[in-house]
Enzyme design. Structure first.
Site, PDB file in Angstrom:
ATOM      1  N   CYS A 116      12.884  -5.070  13.637  1.00  0.00           N
ATOM      2  CA  CYS A 116      13.624  -3.828  13.894  1.00  0.00           C
ATOM      3  C   CYS A 116      14.327  -3.937  15.231  1.00  0.00           C
ATOM      4  CB  CYS A 116      12.697  -2.631  13.746  1.00  0.00           C
ATOM      5  SG  CYS A 116      12.178  -1.800  15.212  1.00  0.00           S
ATOM      6  N   VAL A 123       2.544  -5.889  11.393  1.00  0.00           N
ATOM      7  CA  VAL A 123       1.503  -4.923  10.993  1.00  0.00           C
ATOM      8  C   VAL A 123       0.180  -5.651  10.713  1.00  0.00           C
ATOM      9  CG1 VAL A 123       3.022  -3.081  10.131  1.00  0.00           C
ATOM     10  CG2 VAL A 123       2.385  -4.971   8.604  1.00  0.00           C
TER      11      VAL A 123
HETATM   12  N1  EPU Z   1       1.604  -4.571  17.119  1.00  0.00           N
HETATM   13  C1  EPU Z   1       1.173  -5.774  16.606  1.00  0.00           C
HETATM   14  N2  EPU Z   1       0.521  -5.774  15.406  1.00  0.00           N
HETATM   15  C2  EPU Z   1       0.275  -4.633  14.713  1.00  0.00           C
HETATM   16  C3  EPU Z   1       0.713  -3.402  15.240  1.00  0.00           C
HETATM   17  C4  EPU Z   1       1.375  -3.396  16.444  1.00  0.00           C
HETATM   18  O1  EPU Z   1       1.392  -6.821  17.217  1.00  0.00           O
HETATM   19  O2  EPU Z   1      -0.319  -4.716  13.623  1.00  0.00           O
HETATM   20  C5  EPU Z   1       2.317  -4.532  18.412  1.00  0.00           C
HETATM   21  C6  EPU Z   1       3.757  -4.020  18.286  1.00  0.00           C
HETATM   22  O3  EPU Z   1       4.654  -5.037  17.912  1.00  0.00           O
HETATM   23  C7  EPU Z   1       4.006  -3.487  19.688  1.00  0.00           C
HETATM   24  C8  EPU Z   1       2.623  -2.946  20.101  1.00  0.00           C
HETATM   25  O4  EPU Z   1       1.690  -3.571  19.226  1.00  0.00           O
HETATM   26  O5  EPU Z   1       4.352  -4.537  20.540  1.00  0.00           O
HETATM   27  C9  EPU Z   1       2.445  -1.442  19.965  1.00  0.00           C
HETATM   28  O6  EPU Z   1       2.935  -1.019  18.706  1.00  0.00           O
HETATM   29  P1  EPU Z   1       2.354   0.243  17.927  1.00  0.00           P
HETATM   30  O7  EPU Z   1       1.698  -0.232  16.678  1.00  0.00           O
HETATM   31  O8  EPU Z   1       1.553   1.104  18.842  1.00  0.00           O
HETATM   32  O9  EPU Z   1       3.703   0.994  17.540  1.00  0.00           O
HETATM   33  P2  EPU Z   1       3.914   1.794  16.213  1.00  0.00           P
HETATM   34  O10 EPU Z   1       2.653   2.420  15.809  1.00  0.00           O
HETATM   35  O11 EPU Z   1       4.658   0.965  15.246  1.00  0.00           O
HETATM   36  C10 EPU Z   1       4.430   4.107  17.321  1.00  0.00           C
HETATM   37  C11 EPU Z   1       5.572   5.078  17.287  1.00  0.00           C
HETATM   38  C12 EPU Z   1       6.741   4.492  18.083  1.00  0.00           C
HETATM   39  C13 EPU Z   1       6.253   4.258  19.522  1.00  0.00           C
HETATM   40  C14 EPU Z   1       5.039   3.323  19.524  1.00  0.00           C
HETATM   41  C15 EPU Z   1       4.438   3.098  20.890  1.00  0.00           C
HETATM   42  C16 EPU Z   1       5.245   6.208  15.193  1.00  0.00           C
HETATM   43  C17 EPU Z   1       5.720   6.481  13.813  1.00  0.00           C
HETATM   44  N3  EPU Z   1       5.947   5.321  15.920  1.00  0.00           N
HETATM   45  O12 EPU Z   1       4.918   2.920  16.715  1.00  0.00           O
HETATM   46  O13 EPU Z   1       7.769   5.475  18.082  1.00  0.00           O
HETATM   47  O14 EPU Z   1       7.282   3.669  20.282  1.00  0.00           O
HETATM   48  O15 EPU Z   1       4.005   3.873  18.674  1.00  0.00           O
HETATM   49  O16 EPU Z   1       4.071   4.296  21.469  1.00  0.00           O
HETATM   50  O17 EPU Z   1       4.273   6.799  15.631  1.00  0.00           O
HETATM   51  C18 EPU Z   1       9.970   6.259  18.206  1.00  0.00           C
HETATM   52  O18 EPU Z   1       9.513   7.384  17.948  1.00  0.00           O
HETATM   53  O19 EPU Z   1      11.160   6.073  18.575  1.00  0.00           O
HETATM   54  C19 EPU Z   1       9.079   5.099  18.090  1.00  0.00           C
HETATM   55  C20 EPU Z   1       9.533   3.845  18.028  1.00  0.00           C
END
Ligand code: EPU
Length: 403
Positions: A116, A123
């Site tokens: 993205c 994930v």
């Molecule tokens: N990551 C991994 N493996 C995983 C999951 C995450 O390596 O299985 C890494 C990601 O690549 C990143 C870090 O962990 O480097 C944190 O990612 P996280 O999983 O916390 O992000 P997310 O859950 O995909 C949510 C929000 C985002 C926000 C981030 C961080 C939602 C729907 N999205 O994303 O929101 O930036 O947490 O706070 O809750 C936005 O609203 O514009 C947005 C991008």
């Protein structure tokens, strides 16, 4: 909305009602899959991701009634355990159906989200956690195919903090057999809001808001009424827009208690902030002072506010250092801000911004949601017209002017 034309050089002033939080609404809508009863949700924000999530749930069989005051979600009959590529590619939060589908129906097929605009965003932690809970998972033709007779509790320690990872596993665990402990869990307020809704539905969860969440699985959940929490990022975005333009704004239906790191940085920039109940007022009478920012998981400074502060720093007095530690590619707005005359240098995950006297309007291209917001803010600060092109549909930046 594909384009937004902004006449810069005006102060932003007025009053605005803050919407429900996008990043709380999306997982909570997925929680409707966990019960055959009706889940009534109020304060859902009016935005594209919410409509996309409704379409995704509807194509699975969930009946959604928007005619009532609180939107009713009824997942009594779910006949398609599938999140197709076309929907996941426009909204990564679709991954949040994986845990609920698998734990209630024993199967789920969810398209793997690709890369993205802000980073690779794998994930793997969602998948690893579900496997620890007894799921069999195969990646087939770009899809995650997960099956499990019944998930069981597990002790899961996240390698790194993941917001949707925590939410997916928490939803999977509420109907699993036994106790699940999530360690190094995300502490974001949106995780807490989801946990509150699940508890209202009959789930047994303790510790949400801390880095250790304990879930005791139950055999079934029931319906509930839940009001989605206010959006802290929308709140912060409006406050920065007012601070950057030397304006005066009042937010209503907001929550200051979950905005500490952002309010501290705004005060450091010179803003005067008053909080009374659910109202936050900000007044900025001088040019903002440059503020350093380092993003990190909650309660530290949110990555979703980094671009907006970068925009304000471009016209601030002094120089600032902005370090992005969450996503590896979340500086896409920098090149666009440079087109308006901003002085920014990037080295890896660090940006150094030298505040300048003025920005000049130009056509700029929006990438992700928060980058779009930062360009709107920059457009308001710039002299002349700024056109933000390919604007992703996002928060309504209209402030009603008070007389
Ligand atoms: N990551 C991994 N493996 C995983 C999951 C995450 O390596 O299985 C890494 C990601 O690549 C990143 C870090 O962990 O480097 C944190 O990612 P996280 O999983 O916390 O992000 P997310 O859950 O995909 C949510 C929000 C985002 C926000 C981030 C961080 C939602 C729907 N999205 O994303 O929101 O930036 O947490 O706070 O809750 C936005 O609203 O514009 C947005 C991008």
């Amino acid at each position: 909305m594909q384009k937004l034309a902004i006449q810069g050089g005006y102060r932003l002033s007025g009053e605005v009602k803050i919407s429900g939080a996008k990043n709380a609404a999306l997982p909570i809508m997925c929680a409707s899959l966990l019960t055959a009863d009706e889940l009534h949700l109020s304060n859902l924000p009016d935005m594209q991701d919410v409509s996309t999530m409704m379409k995704l749930l509807e194509q699975m069989g969930v009946r959604i009634d928007k005619s009532v005051q609180a939107t009713a979600f009824n997942a009594a009959v779910v006949d398609k355990l599938l999140a197709p590529y076309d929907m996941v590619k426009t909204m990564r939060a679709a991954i949040l159906v994986l845990g609920p589908l698998l734990t209630r129906f024993g199967e789920a097929r969810v398209s793997l989200p690709g890369g993205c605009a802000i980073g690779s965003r794998p994930v793997d932690l969602h998948i690893k956690g579900l496997i620890a809970m007894g799921a069999e998972i195969h990646i087939e033709h770009g899809y995650i195919h997960a099956t499990a007779k019944r998930l069981h509790g597990a002790h899961i320690c996240f390698d790194l903090i993941s917001v949707t990872g925590t939410e997916n596993l928490m939803m999977a665990a509420v109907l699993a057999d036994g106790v699940t402990v999530l360690e190094n869990a995300a502490r974001e307020p949106e995780v807490v809001d989801l946990a509150s809704c699940l508890i209202e539905m009959g789930a047994k969860i303790e510790g949400a808001g801390s880095d250790k969440i304990t879930i005791v699985g139950v055999s079934k959940l029931h319906g509930a009424n839940h009001a989605v929490m206010p959006d802290r990022i929308e709140s912060g975005t409006f406050l920065v827009a007012a601070a950057a333009t030397g304006g005066h704004i009042t937010l209503t239906h907001a929550r200051a208690d979950i905005l500490d790191s952002v309010l501290d940085k705004l005060r450091e920039a010179g803003a005067k902030i008053d909080v009374t109940g659910d109202r936050i007022s900000l007044e900025m009478t001088a040019r903002p002072r440059a503020v350093n920012v380092r993003t990190a998981p909650y309660p530290a400074f949110p990555t979703d506010m980094q671009a907006q502060f970068m925009a304000m720093n471009t016209i601030a007095e002094g120089s600032a250092i902005v370090v992005e530690t969450i996503f590896e590619n979340r500086f896409m707005h920098v090149q666009e801000l440079q087109r308006l005359g901003a002085q920014i240098e990037i080295e890896g995950n660090t940006a150094v911004i030298q505040g300048c006297d003025r920005l000049d309007g130009a056509t700029v291209m929006a990438t992700d949601l928060r980058a779009s917001a930062s360009l709107v803010i920059a457009g308001m600060m710039a002299q002349g017209e700024t056109v933000v092109d390919r604007l992703l549909p996002f928060i309504d930046l209209t402030v009603s002017n008070t007389p």
